[in-house]
Design a protein around this motif. Structure first.
Motif, PDB file in Angstrom:
ATOM      1  N   LEU A   1       1.245 -65.964  35.544  1.00 18.53           N
ATOM      2  CA  LEU A   1       0.343 -66.324  36.736  1.00 18.53           C
ATOM      3  C   LEU A   1       0.592 -67.931  36.880  1.00 18.53           C
ATOM      4  O   LEU A   1       0.420 -68.566  35.612  1.00 18.53           O
ATOM      5  N   SER A   2       0.714 -68.354  37.909  1.00 21.23           N
ATOM      6  CA  SER A   2       1.156 -69.874  38.058  1.00 21.23           C
ATOM      7  C   SER A   2      -0.063 -70.583  38.462  1.00 21.23           C
ATOM      8  O   SER A   2      -0.895 -70.161  39.322  1.00 21.23           O
ATOM      9  N   LEU A   3      -0.204 -71.816  37.969  1.00 20.64           N
ATOM     10  CA  LEU A   3      -1.142 -72.566  38.627  1.00 20.64           C
ATOM     11  C   LEU A   3      -0.361 -74.011  38.940  1.00 20.64           C
ATOM     12  O   LEU A   3      -0.226 -74.911  38.018  1.00 20.64           O
ATOM     13  N   PRO A   4       0.168 -74.099  39.835  1.00 23.81           N
ATOM     14  CA  PRO A   4       1.056 -75.219  40.264  1.00 23.81           C
ATOM     15  C   PRO A   4       0.749 -76.380  40.582  1.00 23.81           C
ATOM     16  O   PRO A   4       1.298 -77.460  40.531  1.00 23.81           O
ATOM     17  N   ARG A   5      -0.795 -76.402  41.005  1.00 30.31           N
ATOM     18  CA  ARG A   5      -1.400 -77.792  41.240  1.00 30.31           C
ATOM     19  C   ARG A   5      -2.247 -77.990  40.346  1.00 30.31           C
ATOM     20  O   ARG A   5      -2.998 -77.434  40.075  1.00 30.31           O
ATOM     21  N   ARG A   6      -2.901 -79.499  40.515  1.00 24.79           N
ATOM     22  CA  ARG A   6      -4.050 -79.881  39.858  1.00 24.79           C
ATOM     23  C   ARG A   6      -5.240 -79.461  40.431  1.00 24.79           C
ATOM     24  O   ARG A   6      -5.163 -79.340  41.729  1.00 24.79           O
ATOM     25  N   PHE A   7      -6.108 -79.468  40.072  1.00 24.48           N
ATOM     26  CA  PHE A   7      -7.512 -79.008  40.447  1.00 24.48           C
ATOM     27  C   PHE A   7      -8.250 -80.097  41.251  1.00 24.48           C
ATOM     28  O   PHE A   7      -7.959 -81.341  40.746  1.00 24.48           O
ATOM     29  N   GLY A   8      -8.732 -79.692  42.311  1.00 18.73           N
ATOM     30  CA  GLY A   8      -9.637 -80.823  42.971  1.00 18.73           C
ATOM     31  C   GLY A   8      -8.562 -81.959  43.604  1.00 18.73           C
ATOM     32  O   GLY A   8      -7.658 -81.508  44.147  1.00 18.73           O
ATOM     33  N   LEU A   9      -8.981 -83.199  43.446  1.00 16.46           N
ATOM     34  CA  LEU A   9      -8.366 -84.376  44.012  1.00 16.46           C
ATOM     35  C   LEU A   9      -7.286 -84.756  43.488  1.00 16.46           C
ATOM     36  O   LEU A   9      -6.318 -85.617  44.004  1.00 16.46           O
ATOM     37  N   SER A  10      -7.143 -84.425  42.041  1.00 20.52           N
ATOM     38  CA  SER A  10      -6.195 -85.142  41.372  1.00 20.52           C
ATOM     39  C   SER A  10      -4.921 -84.665  41.397  1.00 20.52           C
ATOM     40  O   SER A  10      -4.605 -83.524  41.775  1.00 20.52           O
ATOM     41  N   SER A  11      -3.911 -85.425  41.187  1.00 26.57           N
ATOM     42  CA  SER A  11      -2.455 -85.133  41.353  1.00 26.57           C
ATOM     43  C   SER A  11      -1.849 -85.333  40.007  1.00 26.57           C
ATOM     44  O   SER A  11      -2.167 -86.182  39.452  1.00 26.57           O
ATOM     45  N   LEU A  12      -0.564 -84.903  40.103  1.00 23.48           N
ATOM     46  CA  LEU A  12       0.201 -85.033  38.767  1.00 23.48           C
ATOM     47  C   LEU A  12       0.679 -86.483  38.853  1.00 23.48           C
ATOM     48  O   LEU A  12       0.893 -87.126  39.716  1.00 23.48           O
ATOM     49  N   PRO A  13       0.766 -87.095  37.688  1.00 20.70           N
ATOM     50  CA  PRO A  13       0.843 -88.458  37.435  1.00 20.70           C
ATOM     51  C   PRO A  13       2.685 -88.700  37.760  1.00 20.70           C
ATOM     52  O   PRO A  13       3.393 -87.757  37.863  1.00 20.70           O
ATOM     53  N   ASP A  14       2.730 -89.965  38.560  1.00 28.34           N
ATOM     54  CA  ASP A  14       4.162 -90.397  38.609  1.00 28.34           C
ATOM     55  C   ASP A  14       4.723 -90.686  37.598  1.00 28.34           C
ATOM     56  O   ASP A  14       4.063 -91.394  36.597  1.00 28.34           O
ATOM     57  N   ILE A  15       6.051 -90.347  36.963  1.00 30.71           N
ATOM     58  CA  ILE A  15       6.612 -90.646  35.896  1.00 30.71           C
ATOM     59  C   ILE A  15       7.819 -91.406  36.209  1.00 30.71           C
ATOM     60  O   ILE A  15       8.685 -91.038  37.023  1.00 30.71           O
ATOM     61  N   GLU A  16       7.901 -92.673  35.342  1.00 28.71           N
ATOM     62  CA  GLU A  16       9.033 -93.481  35.539  1.00 28.71           C
ATOM     63  C   GLU A  16       9.557 -93.844  34.275  1.00 28.71           C
ATOM     64  O   GLU A  16       8.749 -93.805  33.227  1.00 28.71           O
ATOM     65  N   ALA A  17      11.084 -93.971  34.360  1.00 30.84           N
ATOM     66  CA  ALA A  17      11.598 -94.348  33.077  1.00 30.84           C
ATOM     67  C   ALA A  17      12.029 -95.635  33.326  1.00 30.84           C
ATOM     68  O   ALA A  17      12.386 -96.413  34.219  1.00 30.84           O
ATOM     69  N   ILE A  18      11.873 -96.446  31.994  1.00 31.75           N
ATOM     70  CA  ILE A  18      12.341 -97.724  31.720  1.00 31.75           C
ATOM     71  C   ILE A  18      13.559 -97.852  31.049  1.00 31.75           C
ATOM     72  O   ILE A  18      13.609 -97.289  29.938  1.00 31.75           O
TER      73      ILE A  18
END
Ligand SMILES: [Zn+2]
Ligand SMILES: [Zn+2]
Length: 729
Positions: free
Chosen positions: A375-392
């Motif tokens: 069973l998948s929950l692909p999105r965050r709950f409510g208004l929050s979104s997944l963090p942007d991930i950046e590599a240095i």
């Protein structure tokens, strides 16, 4: 009754599984007047001792001979359920453990096996002292509200010293009396505070609830990104179990998480669940065990040992953070609690729900072949979104000399502080520096009992071995070349990182979260409260911070060394790294503030970094599974690790060689080694590794047993067998 029947009755024997060594089945005669059934807990004689056992079935011999001793008595309590007896047998067989040792985990609470004695408590005599202090007033208030209470409860509820109560007794205002046994606790209320679910959550919750209501055994995977609201979804399954008057068990990987979990549970169901882990007091332990061994509904939350509670009406098992390596028990009976939970669900005919944002490859594979339902929950709950991930790319943008934080991370960190948000810096290394070496001759300080470097801890000003706990004072001169003040700390640990932050961002309020600073659930609770209250700007932590904490104002996660877990080259290095990095990144931006994760890496092109940045976990999983398939590794084949250890290197090696020489020669059975273990010396014992590989469908256990039982070796050598090994050190 005819004479022969009476005789037969008197001659009845049963086989009893002993909870102490030799930890196996023994026959005992059942004396007249005692009636026992399989599962009953009994006292039996063993030599001169009286020991505890459980009736496992009919005796192996038809008629008791002289040698068979009668059992001494039966404990007046509900015996083990059939499903639990089957689980004990399964664990003993699968993990090659003595069955009595497994039973011991079930009977782990001796006080729960005693008959209940009436408790001594205090009640109000009705008379009042002339002088009523606020403390005394509180004592009377507690007694009028709760009725007679034991001393401990009065002291706690009225917040007074025991002396206050004793004084009131001496003056005749309180009298000692037998009090009612532990009152039945209030059952959780499934309708106490129903959560508002998103359509995604709703769909998953429905499937889970149906499985509980239909009592369908089988495994469901609740696979949802961090912050998707997985807990709220499985709370609905728990509600369904409570409505059916059943028991539900929730496994969590870490004690530190318990209090936070209980707080959320209480918000949803109005009462505290029954908790089970190594830190609970004896009374709670006893009452929790007894509650499990009853037919009243209840919810139990605990670490892996909770799996062996004597549930009588188990209707649901949940394994939260199912990928977590803490579910693997490495001492005593070596088992994986996630897998044992699945078997318990099967024997108890109840559904098992595995929950994770980063499921293990085994679980992904089981979904792929149709064994588990996903069973998948692909999105965050409510208004929050997944963090942007950046590599240095640290090759291009390295930190200035003497620092570990790159200019880019430094800049974002300051910006985050200005916005009034919190930052998490993640470095999976306890202490100040992982290595201390001599600047003059290059000598490295190692543990004398382990092949490992000593780690410097500035907080305690000691060098510590993380394997055996050995500690020593940091030497002033080099133990080898005697150069004065030549010892240099190499590389960063979390303490050193905190030092850097304090130096360059002095206005930041910094806190450490590691197993050295957070030693109990209570300490974790205080830290969580401080985070929630905004009393911390920068939290610096090891893998402990990756485990399911929810900090709404945390918007930046900085991973100091994203490459740390990639080295070592063991089977699970890639999988573990991916899980750790996505879990820690997932701490950022949990509510309506958007989050960002910055990974400092020297290999930004590595598939794991690429998958994280693109948010394409499933691509990584597919590739990793394909690599395992090609290499013939789990989950496509089965592994058994063996560690042969002894204080004598020669003995250990000889036994390891003997094992390999006498290994079964049958097709499909492969054996590798012996080779010195990666930690070749541990607590003064030399260690050699042997690895066995077989196809999945294979009579592995019987083969292993016949191989090992035939061989004999000196008592100075130990052989640890690890079925489905997790650690390869
Ligand atoms: Zn030196
Ligand atoms: Zn050591």
């Amino acid at each position: 009754m005819t004479a022969s029947l009476v005789e037969e009755e008197n001659n009845r024997t049963v086989s009893v599984l002993l909870s102490v060594p030799p930890s196996r089945l023994y026959d005992y005669a059942v004396p007249p007047g005692i009636n026992v059934l399989p599962g009953d807990i009994v006292d039996v004689p063993l030599g001169k001792r009286r020991v505890l056992g459980v009736v496992w079935g009919p005796g192996s011999r038809l008629r008791p001979s002289i040698k068979i001793k009668p059992l001494l008595g039966k404990r007046q309590m509900t015996g083990l359920s059939l499903e639990l007896s089957r689980l004990v047998d399964w664990v003993a067989n699968y993990y090659l453990a003595p069955p009595g040792l497994v039973l011991r985990m079930v009977l782990s609470t001796p006080s729960a096996l005693q008959e209940r004695k009436p408790l001594k408590g205090y009640r109000d005599s009705g008379s009042r002292p002339q002088r009523i202090t606020p403390q005394r007033a509180r004592v009377f208030e507690v007694l009028s509200k709760c009725g007679p209470c034991v001393l401990g409860d009065i002291v706690r509820s009225a917040n007074v010293s025991p002396g206050v109560v004793k004084q009131l007794e001496n003056e005749g205002h309180l009298v000692v009396s037998d009090i009612q046994l532990q009152p039945e606790s209030e059952p959780p209320n499934p309708d106490y505070q129903v959560s508002q679910l998103s359509p995604d959550q709703e769909r998953s919750a429905e499937v889970l609830c149906r499985a509980v209501t239909d009592r369908k055994s089988g495994v469901k995977l609740l696979d949802g990104v961090t912050g998707a609201g997985k807990t709220e979804v499985y709370f609905e399954a728990i509600a369904a179990a409570i409505r059916r008057e059943g028991q539900a068990l929730v496994l969590i990987p870490e004690i530190a998480l318990t209090e936070d979990w209980i707080r959320r549970f209480q918000g949803r169901f109005g009462v505290r669940p029954w908790a089970w882990h190594s830190e609970i007091g004896l009374t709670t332990r006893r009452e929790t065990w007894r509650q499990a061994n009853s037919s009243s509904p209840g919810v139990f939350v605990g670490t892996r040992s909770a799996l062996f509670l004597p549930f009588q009406k188990l209707g649901l098992i949940i394994v939260d953070e199912e990928h977590d390596p803490s579910y693997k028990q490495e001492d005593g009976v070596v088992y994986n609690a996630r897998d044992v939970a699945i078997m318990r669900g099967r024997f108890a005919s109840c559904p098992v729900i595995l929950v994770s944002a980063t499921p293990s490859l085994e679980t992904h594979h089981n979904v792929e072949v149709g064994r588990y339902e996903k069973l998948s929950l692909p999105r965050r709950f409510g208004l929050s979104s997944l963090p942007d991930i950046e590599a240095i790319d640290m090759r291009v943008n390295p930190p200035v000399a003497g620092r570990w934080i790159s200019p880019r991370l430094d800049q974002v960190l300051r910006q985050t502080m200005q916005e009034g948000s919190q930052t998490l810096l993640f470095l999976n290394r306890r202490g100040y520096a992982p290595l201390t070496l001599c600047g003059a001759c290059g000598f490295r300080i190692e543990c004398k009992s382990c092949s490992a470097w000593l780690v410097e801890h500035r907080e305690s000003s000691l060098l510590t071995c993380h394997h055996c706990g050995h500690q020593e004072i940091r030497p002033k001169c080099c133990p080898r070349c005697a150069a004065l003040d030549s010892m240099v700390a190499c590389g960063p640990g979390v303490e050193r990182l905190a030092e850097e932050v304090n130096k360059f961002v002095p206005e930041a309020r910094v806190r450490l979260m590691t197993s050295d600073t957070i030693k109990s659930g209570g300490e974790a609770k205080v830290l969580v409260q401080d985070m929630l209250a905004g009393n911390i700007d920068i939290l610096i932590g090891t893998q402990m911070v990756t485990k399911g904490f929810h900090f709404p104002s945390l918007t930046l996660v900085g991973v100091i060394d994203a490459d740390l877990g990639l080295s070592g080259g063991n089977l699970r290095a890639g999988e573990r790294s991916m899980q750790l990095l996505s879990q820690v990144s997932g701490r950022a931006g949990r509510e309506n503030k958007s989050g960002r994760a910055i990974l400092q890496t020297y290999v930004p092109e590595h598939p794991i970094m690429a998958a994280l940045i693109q948010g394409d976990r499933d691509k990584f999983v597919r590739e990793e599974l394909e690599a395992r398939r090609q290499a013939g590794m789990p989950p496509f084949n089965r592994l058994v690790g063996m560690i042969v250890a002894s204080a004598s290197q020669q003995y250990a090696f000889e036994v390891a060689r003997l094992l390999v020489r006498k290994a079964p020669v049958v097709s499909g059975f492969e054996i590798f080694g012996p080779a010195p273990a990666p930690i070749a010396l541990l607590r003064g014992k030399y260690r050699f590794r042997i690895l066995v590989r077989t196809p999945r469908k294979y009579g592995l256990q019987a083969l292993l047993r016949s191989w090992l039982d035939r061989l004999d070796w000196s008592k100075e050598v130990s052989v640890k067998v690890d079925v489905d090994p997790y650690s390869f050190t």
